[in-house]
Structure formats: structure tokens, C-alpha cells
Motif scaffolding. Structure first.
Motif, mmCIF file in Angstrom:
data_model
loop_
_atom_site.group_PDB
_atom_site.id
_atom_site.type_symbol
_atom_site.label_atom_id
_atom_site.label_comp_id
_atom_site.label_asym_id
_atom_site.label_seq_id
_atom_site.Cartn_x
_atom_site.Cartn_y
_atom_site.Cartn_z
ATOM 1 N N GLN A 54 0.831 -1.211 0.000
ATOM 2 C CA GLN A 54 0.000 0.000 0.000
ATOM 3 C C GLN A 54 0.867 1.264 0.000
ATOM 4 N N LEU A 55 1.877 1.301 0.870
ATOM 5 C CA LEU A 55 2.768 2.464 0.904
ATOM 6 C C LEU A 55 3.570 2.585 -0.383
ATOM 7 N N TYR A 56 3.992 1.457 -0.919
ATOM 8 C CA TYR A 56 4.764 1.455 -2.172
ATOM 9 C C TYR A 56 3.922 2.008 -3.313
ATOM 10 N N ASN A 57 2.691 1.571 -3.429
ATOM 11 C CA ASN A 57 1.822 2.057 -4.500
ATOM 12 C C ASN A 57 1.533 3.543 -4.343
ATOM 13 N N ALA A 58 1.396 3.989 -3.098
ATOM 14 C CA ALA A 58 1.187 5.420 -2.859
ATOM 15 C C ALA A 58 2.403 6.223 -3.313
ATOM 16 N N LEU A 59 3.589 5.692 -3.064
ATOM 17 C CA LEU A 59 4.815 6.358 -3.496
ATOM 18 C C LEU A 59 4.913 6.388 -5.018
ATOM 19 N N LEU A 60 4.540 5.288 -5.670
ATOM 20 C CA LEU A 60 4.566 5.258 -7.136
ATOM 21 C C LEU A 60 3.599 6.282 -7.723
ATOM 22 N N ARG A 61 2.424 6.411 -7.123
ATOM 23 C CA ARG A 61 1.467 7.424 -7.607
ATOM 24 C C ARG A 61 2.066 8.818 -7.491
ATOM 25 N N LEU A 62 2.775 9.055 -6.401
ATOM 26 C CA LEU A 62 3.416 10.364 -6.205
ATOM 27 C C LEU A 62 4.497 10.596 -7.261
ATOM 28 N N LEU A 63 5.300 9.569 -7.557
ATOM 29 C CA LEU A 63 6.350 9.710 -8.566
ATOM 30 C C LEU A 63 5.751 10.008 -9.944
ATOM 31 N N ARG A 64 4.660 9.316 -10.279
ATOM 32 C CA ARG A 64 4.015 9.561 -11.573
ATOM 33 C C ARG A 64 3.492 10.987 -11.649
ATOM 34 N N THR A 65 2.848 11.426 -10.555
ATOM 35 C CA THR A 65 2.294 12.781 -10.522
ATOM 36 C C THR A 65 3.385 13.832 -10.645
ATOM 37 N N GLN A 66 4.473 13.652 -9.924
ATOM 38 C CA GLN A 66 5.580 14.606 -9.981
ATOM 39 C C GLN A 66 6.207 14.642 -11.359
ATOM 40 N N PHE A 67 6.338 13.477 -11.981
ATOM 41 C CA PHE A 67 6.910 13.422 -13.330
ATOM 42 C C PHE A 67 6.019 14.150 -14.326
ATOM 43 N N VAL A 68 4.707 13.907 -14.254
ATOM 44 C CA VAL A 68 3.775 14.567 -15.168
ATOM 45 C C VAL A 68 3.785 16.077 -14.931
ATOM 46 N N THR A 69 3.839 16.485 -13.666
ATOM 47 C CA THR A 69 3.774 17.907 -13.318
ATOM 48 C C THR A 69 5.038 18.663 -13.701
ATOM 49 N N THR A 70 6.196 18.052 -13.421
ATOM 50 C CA THR A 70 7.471 18.763 -13.603
ATOM 51 C C THR A 70 8.204 18.400 -14.888
ATOM 52 N N GLY A 71 7.941 17.206 -15.432
ATOM 53 C CA GLY A 71 8.705 16.749 -16.592
ATOM 54 C C GLY A 71 10.133 16.377 -16.237
ATOM 55 N N GLN A 93 7.534 -9.241 -1.220
ATOM 56 C CA GLN A 93 6.125 -8.881 -1.072
ATOM 57 C C GLN A 93 5.744 -7.779 -2.043
ATOM 58 N N ILE A 94 6.718 -6.904 -2.368
ATOM 59 C CA ILE A 94 6.460 -5.782 -3.287
ATOM 60 C C ILE A 94 6.880 -6.136 -4.705
ATOM 61 N N THR A 95 8.100 -6.626 -4.873
ATOM 62 C CA THR A 95 8.633 -6.836 -6.226
ATOM 63 C C THR A 95 7.812 -7.843 -7.022
ATOM 64 N N GLU A 96 7.247 -8.833 -6.362
ATOM 65 C CA GLU A 96 6.461 -9.835 -7.085
ATOM 66 C C GLU A 96 5.151 -9.263 -7.616
ATOM 67 N N LYS A 97 4.706 -8.171 -7.025
ATOM 68 C CA LYS A 97 3.448 -7.557 -7.454
ATOM 69 C C LYS A 97 3.656 -6.387 -8.410
ATOM 70 N N ASP A 98 4.905 -5.942 -8.569
ATOM 71 C CA ASP A 98 5.196 -4.832 -9.488
ATOM 72 C C ASP A 98 5.365 -5.385 -10.895
ATOM 73 N N LEU A 99 4.466 -4.987 -11.797
ATOM 74 C CA LEU A 99 4.486 -5.510 -13.160
ATOM 75 C C LEU A 99 5.733 -5.089 -13.936
ATOM 76 N N CYS A 100 6.449 -4.091 -13.407
ATOM 77 C CA CYS A 100 7.672 -3.617 -14.074
ATOM 78 C C CYS A 100 8.912 -4.340 -13.566
ATOM 79 N N HIS A 101 8.757 -5.218 -12.607
ATOM 80 C CA HIS A 101 9.922 -5.816 -11.958
ATOM 81 C C HIS A 101 10.837 -6.526 -12.940
ATOM 82 N N ASP A 102 10.322 -7.477 -13.689
ATOM 83 C CA ASP A 102 11.161 -8.238 -14.622
ATOM 84 C C ASP A 102 11.781 -7.329 -15.678
ATOM 85 N N TYR A 103 11.005 -6.344 -16.126
ATOM 86 C CA TYR A 103 11.502 -5.424 -17.144
ATOM 87 C C TYR A 103 12.659 -4.588 -16.604
#
Length: 370
Positions: A54-71, A93-103
């Protein structure tokens, strides 16, 4: 939680910009040998997130928002650095659920190996094929690809492929490595658009890039290889100019090639591309810190000077971009051979070709920094 996280984000951005300054002092080859940026900020974020999805996903949402806002592409780097730190810490617990992990792990291997093999490219291309059109995962994959460290490696590999095409006298569109690399570069270059519009359809490479642009670049490379030292370079091919002005992948390839030419001492390449640089610099300088290395070589070209500031009261996109770049990287520029900084050269150039005083130019920079 967010207050604590933002503190670490700010620290990472600061560390990232200092890292960019160090990159500018290295050759193209040396840059590609550097490992990922490993800062205390990443370790602190790993500790804060812990095993909580839950905390990890919240952090990812923040990173996406900051990237979109600031470029700011540092957020793309942090997206990848954070996931790799969790991977190395065995937080399954986190890496197995992140769809970007293998990539991300596959791309990280490309950085460690200092090359992008055909086998690895096929693997990366296959992973993209598995993502359904409309799946938000393509936005995260695009961020991971647009990590400047990864993107630089892919771009350099594409240039190396073009050189191989020239040496083997083969056809660019038939080179499997070039096909996949172009596709990955297209996805990475579209990262901001994908997330900003939430239109998660994997972008396709313009067929003309493979069938028209690459052959034109290959012809240019061949001409540069066989031309005598005293022979003037030919003008820029119309096909190259057309695609550089309209296509992000084409811009990446041609500017990467120009950097290699500059670092080999062939500064005549920049002079020939002067008008094209003036048109494309606003796009490129905002895209990648590595291109800041071009700045000291191009800001004195007449075409660029004219585009930067054609009149005392008339601002241009390139002028505003240069000010933004200087404000963001005030201390990052390496010294030039004569000991002057790129900032000083820009100031001299603007004062020479406009009626602005040193104080007026400095004031413009100060306002941008503030």
C-alpha cells in the motif's frame, strides 16, 4: 508519510542533479560505464516503505504525478532505482506484485553488462508484447525506459547498430536490433505523454524512421568516415532535417551521433547542423542532461544566436529553455578548454549579439532561478 517521503524525494533530486554535473565531465564512453545512482535517499525510501504494498503504491502514484507535473526525468530514474533497491533487499512482497519488476531487472542487466545484446533485446521486446493495449503498466514501463541511465544506453546502442549497418553494408530496416531499440526508444520518449493523457496504448515507431531516416543517417556516417580532414562536410540531408524536426526517436539518434562527433574532435559537424540545432534544442535540452554537453559548442553559432534572442524585447522558446537549463544546472557545466564555463560563454554571446548588458542577462537568469 508524504511529508517524510517528500523530504527524501527532494534529496534524491539534488543528488541526481549533482550526478548530472559529474556526467558532463565524462566522455560518452565513460558515461556508459557508470552504475546506477545509489544514494542514501533511496535507502531511506526503502526503509520507509518496508514490505507494505500500500505504501509502495502510494509512493509510485506520487512519482508519476511529480513526473507529469514537472517533466523531471529524475523521477523516472527514481522509479527504477527504488524498484532495484527493493529487489536487491529481497522485498518480494512488493517486487512480485510490481508488473515492471522483470523489465527493470532486464534493463539493469544491460547497464551492468555495458551493452545491449540481441538476446536481451528480444526478451525486452517480448515483455512489451505481453502488455495489453490500454494497460496502465505501459506507462510505468515507459518511465523505467526513460530513466536517463537506461535511455542513454539504448540510444548509444542504436548508434552502434547504425555503425555496424554501415560497416556490413546491410539495410537498416532489416536489422532486428535496430527495430527493437527504435521501439523501446519510442516508448521511453512517449513516457510523459502516456502518463499525462492516461492513454496507455504502446506507441509504434514511424515506419519512415526505419525506411528513410536510418538510411540517410547511415549515408551521413559513411561520408564522415571516408571524407578527408580538409574536405568540408556536406549540408544536412533533407530527410534527416525533416525527421529530426518531427520525430523524437530521430532527434535522439542524431544528437547522440553529434555528441560522438564532437568528442572525436569533429566540431565541423555542429556547424553544419547549426540551423537544425536551433530548431531542435528546445526539445532536446529539456529531455536529457547528457545533451547539456552540446551547449558550449553550439551557443556561439550564428543560427543558434539568432534563435536564442533575435531582439532586445522578443523572447523565444530556445531562449527560455536555455535560461531554464542554466537555472537548473548552474554549477553542473564543465569548464571549457579556455577555462570559461558554458554559462560565461552564453552570457558573452548574448551580450555580443544583442544590446543587452551583462546585468540584464544576469537578472534574467536570477529571475529564472528564483
Amino acid at each position: 508519510y508524504l511529508k517524510e517521503v517528500n523530504t527524501f524525494l527532494d534529496q534524491y533530486i539534488t543528488d541526481f542533479r549533482e550526478h548530472c554535473g559529474r556526467l558532463l565531465r565524462l566522455s560518452d564512453t565513460e558515461r556508459h560505464k557508470l552504475p546506477r545512482l545509489n544514494t542514501p535517499a533511496v535507502a531511506s525510501l526503502v526503509e520507509v516503505v518496508g514490505p507494505s504494498v500500500q505504501l509502495y503504491n502510494a509512493l509510485l502514484r506520487l512519482l508519476r504525478t511529480q513526473f507529469v507535473t514537472t517533466g523531471e526525468f529524475a523521477y523516472c530514474a527514481l522509479r527504477a532505482d527504488l524498484l532495484m533497491a527493493l529487489h536487491n533487499s529481497n522485498v518480494s512482497q512488493i517486487t512480485e506484485k510490481d508488473l515492471c519488476h522483470d523489465y527493470t531487472v532486464a534493463l539493469d542487466a544491460c547497464i551492468r553488462d555495458e551493452k545491449v545484446s540481441l538476446r536481451r533485446l528480444v526478451e525486452l521486446g517480448h515483455m512489451v508484447d505481453q502488455v495489453r493495449s490500454g494497460d496502465a503498466a505501459i506507462g510505468d514501463i515507459a518511465m523505467v525506459i526513460r530513466d536517463p541511465t537506461v535511455f542513454s544506453r539504448l540510444r548509444a546502442s542504436a548508434c552502434a547498430c547504425l555503425l555496424d549497418v554501415v560497416e556490413t553494408e546491410s539495410i537498416p530496416k532489416n536489422d532486428q536490433r535496430l527495430q527493437v531499440l527504435s521501439r523501446l526508444l519510442e516508448i521511453g520518449a512517449s513516457a510523459h505523454t502516456l502518463l499525462a493523457t492516461e492513454s496507455f496504448k504502446p506507441p509504434r515507431v514511424d515506419k519512415g524512421v526505419l525506411t528513410a531516416f536510418y538510411p540517410a543517417v547511415a549515408s551521413r556516417i559513411l561520408d564522415d568516415l571516408i571524407r578527408g580532414e580538409d574536405d568540408p562536410p556536406p549540408p544536412v540531408d533533407a530527410t534527416i532535417a525533416e525527421y529530426v524536426e518531427s520525430n523524437a526517436v530521430a532527434r535522439e539518434i542524431i544528437f547522440a551521433y553529434l555528441i560522438k562527433r564532437i568528442e572525436s574532435g569533429a566540431t565541423d559537424a555542429v556547424a553544419v547542423f547549426g540551423a537544425l540545432l536551433a530548431e531542435a534544442l528546445p526539445h532536446v535540452l529539456q529531455d536529457d542532461c547528457v545533451y547539456l554537453g552540446l551547449l558550449p559548442h553550439v551557443i556561439s553559432l550564428p543560427e543558434v544566436v539568432k534563435a536564442v534572442w533575435p531582439g532586445k524585447k522578443k523572447s523565444t522558446l530556445l531562449h527560455r529553455t536555455l535560461l531554464a537549463v542554466l537555472a537548473r544546472s548552474w554549477r553542473a557545466f564543465p569548464p571549457l578548454p579556455d577555462g570559461a564555463s558554458a554559462t560565461a560563454v552564453l552570457l558573452r554571446t548574448l551580450m555580443k549579439h544583442t544590446r543587452l548588458s551583462h546585468v540584464e542577462v544576469q537578472l534574467a537568469l536570477y529571475r529564472k532561478i528564483a
